[in-house]
Design a protein around this motif. Structure first.
Motif, PDB file in Angstrom:
ATOM      1  N   GLN A 144      -8.679   8.888  -1.721  1.00  0.00           N
ATOM      2  CA  GLN A 144      -7.415   8.820  -2.324  1.00  0.00           C
ATOM      3  C   GLN A 144      -7.539   9.468  -4.086  1.00  0.00           C
ATOM      4  O   GLN A 144      -7.654  10.777  -4.067  1.00  0.00           O
ATOM      5  CB  GLN A 144      -5.995   8.772  -2.656  1.00  0.00           C
TER       6      GLN A 144
ATOM      7  N   SER B 275       0.932   4.322  -2.882  1.00  0.00           N
ATOM      8  CA  SER B 275       1.074   5.754  -2.905  1.00  0.00           C
ATOM      9  C   SER B 275       1.941   6.577  -3.393  1.00  0.00           C
ATOM     10  O   SER B 275       1.730   7.564  -3.548  1.00  0.00           O
ATOM     11  CB  SER B 275       0.725   5.711  -1.184  1.00  0.00           C
TER      12      SER B 275
ATOM     13  N   LYS C 225      -7.266  -0.149   0.706  1.00  0.00           N
ATOM     14  CA  LYS C 225      -7.554   0.020  -0.478  1.00  0.00           C
ATOM     15  C   LYS C 225      -9.091   0.901  -0.125  1.00  0.00           C
ATOM     16  O   LYS C 225      -9.063   2.274  -1.299  1.00  0.00           O
ATOM     17  CB  LYS C 225      -8.753  -1.859  -0.619  1.00  0.00           C
TER      18      LYS C 225
ATOM     19  N   PRO D  35      -5.122  -1.576  -9.740  1.00  0.00           N
ATOM     20  CA  PRO D  35      -3.935  -1.334  -8.520  1.00  0.00           C
ATOM     21  C   PRO D  35      -4.443  -1.859  -6.658  1.00  0.00           C
ATOM     22  O   PRO D  35      -3.514  -1.221  -6.223  1.00  0.00           O
ATOM     23  CB  PRO D  35      -4.870   0.263  -8.666  1.00  0.00           C
ATOM     24  N   THR D  36      -5.399  -2.435  -6.997  1.00  0.00           N
ATOM     25  CA  THR D  36      -5.090  -2.877  -5.129  1.00  0.00           C
ATOM     26  C   THR D  36      -4.457  -4.533  -5.809  1.00  0.00           C
ATOM     27  O   THR D  36      -5.442  -5.321  -4.481  1.00  0.00           O
ATOM     28  CB  THR D  36      -7.243  -3.311  -5.629  1.00  0.00           C
TER      29      THR D  36
ATOM     30  N   LEU E  45      -6.813   4.015  -1.118  1.00  0.00           N
ATOM     31  CA  LEU E  45      -7.121   3.746  -2.075  1.00  0.00           C
ATOM     32  C   LEU E  45      -8.003   4.987  -2.561  1.00  0.00           C
ATOM     33  O   LEU E  45      -8.039   5.705  -3.293  1.00  0.00           O
ATOM     34  CB  LEU E  45      -6.125   3.273  -3.071  1.00  0.00           C
TER      35      LEU E  45
ATOM     36  N   GLY F  89       0.791  -1.245  -0.224  1.00  0.00           N
ATOM     37  CA  GLY F  89      -0.020  -0.123  -0.107  1.00  0.00           C
ATOM     38  C   GLY F  89       0.961   1.784   0.002  1.00  0.00           C
ATOM     39  O   GLY F  89       0.142   2.088  -0.905  1.00  0.00           O
TER      40      GLY F  89
END
Lengths: 367, 537
Positions: free
Chosen positions: B458, B424, B452, B443-444, B455, B420
């Motif tokens: 964000q 970032s 998650k 992305p996950t 994210l 993670g």
């Protein structure tokens, strides 16, 4: 639109023994090493190329032929450049052009940079380079027709694990190329240029790190799947194995020395000692195989087709060796004076024997 | 079958133990799931079963681990190979040979199984896993799901009594994940194999588990129990459990079927409410525009006639099978592939004709493996380099990192960050040049639920600030949570393009769990339901 057919590596049960392809290719390579006749070399390359085109599959390793072809051309080019820049000991009268000669200090005596370039030296270099290139093309042909990993199946048990290590090392190159491509793409994402020496250097370290991590992961996976398991062997057998292997190797060394020593000093004991050493080493390997409990899944069978393929390669090699003794001028024409090469009829006909696998080998059923 | 007795483990170069006080027994024929946030030692626990921990990793193990009566301390992994089959996170690093059939036989060859038996077992395994069509294909040409099945098959042929799998479905599309899980179900029920499995995507697996081992935090002793009991307290849980906890259902449902049976009253309560509108506040300017786009990769036509338009403030999820062309589309948008047909413009520029340094200001891509973007030795050096690349004022990137995920130390090596944190950092590096278009590829993968949801927060903030976001993902929950629009690719063509709710609700494969439980009402996420229930009592 029809969907692309998935690549296949072979129809089950109809594989040609990988060793047959290697014998065929090495036969052609041996033939190539016996001649500098440009026409014969070109014919050998054409024969190997035709068989590859006719009988290779869509598997990833089958694409290696092109790489070997390019490598051969590179070797040829390098040989030519060296002959032109560094000069050549071949005496010649036909000057093509003259390069400015770089004066070298006294200790570099015998080395020449630049100077006169003669047609004879270029022709000589061309032939020499072509011989090397043809050898490479033959090896490339074997590589694309027979999966190198399949050869492992025919190794004696005691050598299998070393063989796996070699094959794994060989598959590393393609992975590295893929990694470099991926990381260069990532450089673009950072807004940097993806060409040039600097780019390659910056990509280098992460690529090596990745390769190292992958090899550790693979080693762990192989260990967890039983790679390197050994069976219990009585100590007597273990000691006999060691004695036979070491004794055999010593015998081979001494025998080879005896055969090759000048003056025939050891000619009497050379051959018997070599044979004895060979026998002992083979026995040692077979006995050593007992330590490894490994079995083989569907080993390639050596059938009539394998005999034909291997035989055609061996025949080409034998014919060329024979030709080299009775017609040396045709196979190895002198570079001085210059003359157009002629195609000797009988050796050329023998080279065409190498085309046999294009018919004899099963189509699309190769590994 | 597997027994941990007072096991603690510490890696050689760390002070804190990775595992502590582990006292577990997994009986024969159980499917046992290991859950927990990332970095709590799930992989270490699995490694201890196959003997790779500590034989391969080094470190210090106290206590005793026995598998089928064999002590892993005295048996090396190769001596456990006939009882334990292990498949790691990346199937590609597992393969020794290069064709499917040889790979299936490899383990048996090492164990010295008789040729006739090998032949029979390979045929059986090909049928069991549905691989018969692929038997002589080179492994490199298979899709992700097929590779995962070959990896499982390659350890199955040995007939191990224990199967250890580390995140077997994380990299797979929903369909391929179902395939793999169906196979595991069959093994447990038909052959009595014991399966130990770690997975982040709990929504896919938790209903199949007989027992759950929860590792709550690094070094804390594990909690073991029935799935429903553990899920009631677990910090990581799938949406169906979150919904159950929210509505106070007891017993806690783990599968869609159980949840639907319990959900009647909830559906009634929600009947007169509608989920908040999804969609950007106002459609902004057109930032990504592809028309009749075609891309070839080698002999394969990777994209055909793709039309895509993305406006500022919009979030678009690209979904579809492994190999459908999602990554190719994203790469084309940043100029890594030259289109064979059609046109593409991103932020007014033609990507493959724009210099990288210039394109950086218009579009940024976070690749599938964020690590590919990182070259420097420390986070601070990485940030400084990003500022230079983007010609941004010094400190811009570091500021973004602190904003996205506070508490990332500046002096650690990017490799030592958690998944993670690394994501970032990569996101901050890409955002340093403040591109209006942001692309994310898968992305996950490897993120736990906490990472998650961070994210998601964000990306929502970025979309609200006017960024256009396109993300390729297999994660239906993420797409439902975040996307305004969903585009489904199949075989290089767009087969569906529309508002997220419409697209995901119309297909069971792409519907999130909440939607399945509350159908036919158009609820997509637990957050929506929570908000609706809070708004009016």
């Amino acid at each position: 639109m029809t969907p692309p057919t998935p690549p296949r590596t072979g129809r089950p049960g109809a594989n040609l023994h990988a060793g047959a392809w290697w014998i065929w290719a090495l036969g052609l390579a041996t033939a190539a090493s016996r001649t500098t006749n440009v026409l014969l070399l070109a014919l050998l390359t054409a024969v190997a190329g035709y068989v590859v085109a006719a009988r290779r599959t869509d598997a990833p390793w089958a694409r290696s032929y092109g790489t070997f072809l390019r490598l051969g051309l590179a070797v040829l080019a390098i040989r030519l450049v060296f002959a032109i820049v560094l000069g050549s000991p071949i005496p010649g009268t036909h000057t093509l052009f003259t390069l400015p000669e770089v004066p070298l200090p006294g200790w570099a005596q015998g080395v020449r940079l630049g100077g006169r370039v003669t047609a004879e030296s270029v022709v000589f270099a061309l032939r020499d380079g072509m011989k090397l290139a043809t050898l490479l093309v033959c090896v490339g042909a074997a590589n694309s027709l027979a999966n190198p990993a399949r050869l492992l199946k025919s190794l004696p048990g005691a050598l299998y694990e070393a063989g796996v290590a070699v094959v794994v090392a060989m598959t590393f190159a393609p992975h590295l190329v893929a990694d470099v491509a991926r990381l260069r793409a990532a450089r673009r994402l950072r807004g940097r240029d993806d060409r040039g020496v600097r780019a390659m250097l910056q990509v280098g370290l992460p690529v090596l790190e990745g390769a190292l991590e992958r090899s550790v992961a693979l080693a762990a996976a192989m260990d967890a799947r039983g790679y390197g398991r050994t069976a219990d062997v009585p100590p007597a057998v273990r000691r006999t194995t060691a004695a036979l292997t070491v004794g055999g190797l010593l015998g081979i060394c001494a025998g080879t020395y005896g055969l090759l020593a000048a003056g025939g000093a050891g000619a009497g004991y050379g051959l018997p000692l070599l044979l004895l050493g060979l026998a002992a080493a083979v026995a040692g390997l077979r006995l050593g195989g007992r330590r490894s409990p490994r079995t083989r899944y569907r080993p390639d069978a050596w059938g009539a087709r394998a005999w034909l393929v291997a035989g055609s390669g061996a025949a080409v090699a034998a014919a060329m060796i024979a030709a080299a003794t009775y017609a040396p001028a045709a196979l190895d024409p002198p570079a001085v004076p210059l003359a157009a090469p002629t195609l000797p009829l009988w050796p050329a006909a023998c080279v065409l024997l190498g085309l046999l696998p294009a018919v004899a080998a099963p189509k699309g059923a190769l590994r | 079958m597997i027994r941990f007795e007072q096991v603690s483990f510490r890696y050689a170069d760390t002070a804190a133990p990775a595992l502590q006080g582990v006292d577990i027994e997994v009986p024969e024929g159980e499917l046992c799931l290991v859950v927990g946030p990332s970095g709590v030692g799930k992989s270490t626990l699995l490694g201890a079963v196959s003997g790779l921990v500590p034989h391969f990793t080094g470190g210090h193990l106290t206590g005793r681990v026995t598998v089928a009566g064999r002590d892993t301390r005295t048996h090396r992994p190769r001596e456990l190979a006939d009882v334990v089959g292990t498949v790691g996170q990346d199937p590609l690093s597992h393969f020794v040979t290069d064709t499917v059939e040889d790979e299936l036989a490899y383990g048996m060859e090492s164990l010295g199984i008789a040729p006739e038996t090998m032949r029979r077992r390979v045929e059986e395994t090909l049928d069991l896993l549905g691989l018969a069509e692929l038997r002589d294909r080179p492994i490199a040409t298979l899709s992700g799901g097929q590779q995962q099945r070959v990896a499982i098959g390659s350890v199955l042929t040995v007939h191990p009594r224990v199967l250890v799998l580390d995140e077997p479905t994380s990299a797979l599309d929903p369909g391929a994940a179902e395939e793999v899980l169906a196979v595991l179900q069959r093994l447990v029920h038909d052959l009595g194999t014991t399966v130990l499995l770690a997975e982040h995507r709990l929504e896919r697996v938790v209903q199949y588990a007989d027992q759950v081992i929860l590792l709550p935090s690094p070094g804390a002793p594990p909690v073991v129990g029935a799935p429903a009991d553990i899920m009631a307290v677990s910090p990581v849980h799938p949406p169906v459990v979150a919904l159950g906890r929210l509505a106070g259902w007891s017993p806690l449902p783990l599968s869609i079927r159980d949840a639907r049976r319990a959900a009647g009253p909830l559906r009634e309560r929600l009947a007169d409410r509608t989920p908040g509108t999804s969609g950007p506040a106002a459609p902004g300017e057109l930032l990504v525009c592809a028309e009749r786009l075609g891309v070839r990769r080698g002999r394969v036509e990777a994209l055909r006639g793709v039309d895509l338009a993305v406006r500022a403030g919009e979030t678009v999820a690209l979904m579809g099978r492994n190999g459908a062309g999602k990554s190719t589309l994203l790469s084309t948008l940043v100029g890594l592939h030259t289109p064979a047909a059609g046109t593409v413009t991103v932020g007014g520029a033609v990507p493959h004709r724009t210099r990288p340094a210039e394109l950086l200001r218009r579009v940024g891509l976070v690749p599938q493996e964020p690590r590919d973007l990182l070259y420097a030795d420390t986070v601070d050096a990485e940030c400084a380099a990003a500022d230079r690349d983007a010609a941004a004022p010094p400190g811009t990137c570091r500021g973004l990192v602190a904003e996205l995920l506070p508490g990332i130390p500046g002096d650690v090596h990017p490799r030592d960050l958690s998944e993670g944190q690394r994501l970032s950092l990569a996101l901050a590096i890409v955002l340093t040049a403040s591109p209006p278009v942001l692309l994310l590829d898968e992305p996950t993968r490897g993120l736990d639920y906490a990472a998650k949801s961070r994210l998601v927060g964000q990306l929502r903030a970025l979309a609200a600030a006017g960024h256009a976001i396109v993300l390729a993902t297999h994660d239906v929950e993420l797409a439902a949570d975040l996307a305004h629009r969903v585009v489904i690719l199949a075989d290089g063509e767009i087969v569906a393009d529309g508002p997220a709710a419409d697209v995901v609700l119309s297909s069971p494969a792409f519907a999130p769990q909440t939607a399945k439980v509350l159908a036919p009402a158009p609820w997509l996420t637990v957050t929506q339901v929570t908000r609706a229930l809070e708004a009016t009592p």
